[in-house]
Design a protein around this motif. Sequence first.
Motif, PDB file in Angstrom:
ATOM      1  N   UNK A  42      81.846  94.476  53.633  1.00 18.72           N
ATOM      2  CA  UNK A  42      81.448  93.285  52.872  1.00 18.72           C
ATOM      3  C   UNK A  42      80.804  92.245  53.789  1.00 18.72           C
ATOM      4  N   UNK A  43      81.394  92.006  54.949  1.00 24.55           N
ATOM      5  CA  UNK A  43      80.813  91.063  55.904  1.00 24.55           C
ATOM      6  C   UNK A  43      79.439  91.537  56.379  1.00 24.55           C
ATOM      7  N   UNK A  44      79.308  92.832  56.646  1.00 22.55           N
ATOM      8  CA  UNK A  44      78.027  93.375  57.083  1.00 22.55           C
ATOM      9  C   UNK A  44      76.971  93.207  56.003  1.00 22.55           C
ATOM     10  N   UNK A  45      77.346  93.430  54.765  1.00 22.26           N
ATOM     11  CA  UNK A  45      76.402  93.282  53.654  1.00 22.26           C
ATOM     12  C   UNK A  45      75.905  91.848  53.545  1.00 22.26           C
ATOM     13  N   UNK A  46      76.814  90.899  53.620  1.00 25.74           N
ATOM     14  CA  UNK A  46      76.417  89.493  53.536  1.00 25.74           C
ATOM     15  C   UNK A  46      75.544  89.097  54.720  1.00 25.74           C
TER      16      UNK A  46
END
Length: 66
Positions: A42-46
């Motif tokens: 999720x952090x990588x996507x954002x």
Amino acid sequence: MMRQSPLAAGIFYNILGGFFVFLAVQDVNVNGFRFFNYVLILLATFDIGTGLRLMLIHFKVKNSQN
């Protein structure tokens, strides 16, 4: 206070997103899928999304100035 260009910030966010992807892949290889992996993804996507958006803003502003 000095302002950072959108291109430099975009590159930084993309590198940070790539690092989170790397950590997630390494953790999946060792421990399998866990909650922490989903947080990293999720952090990588954002981060990658924000990085791409900032880089696009930089090029749109640069093209509109010419």
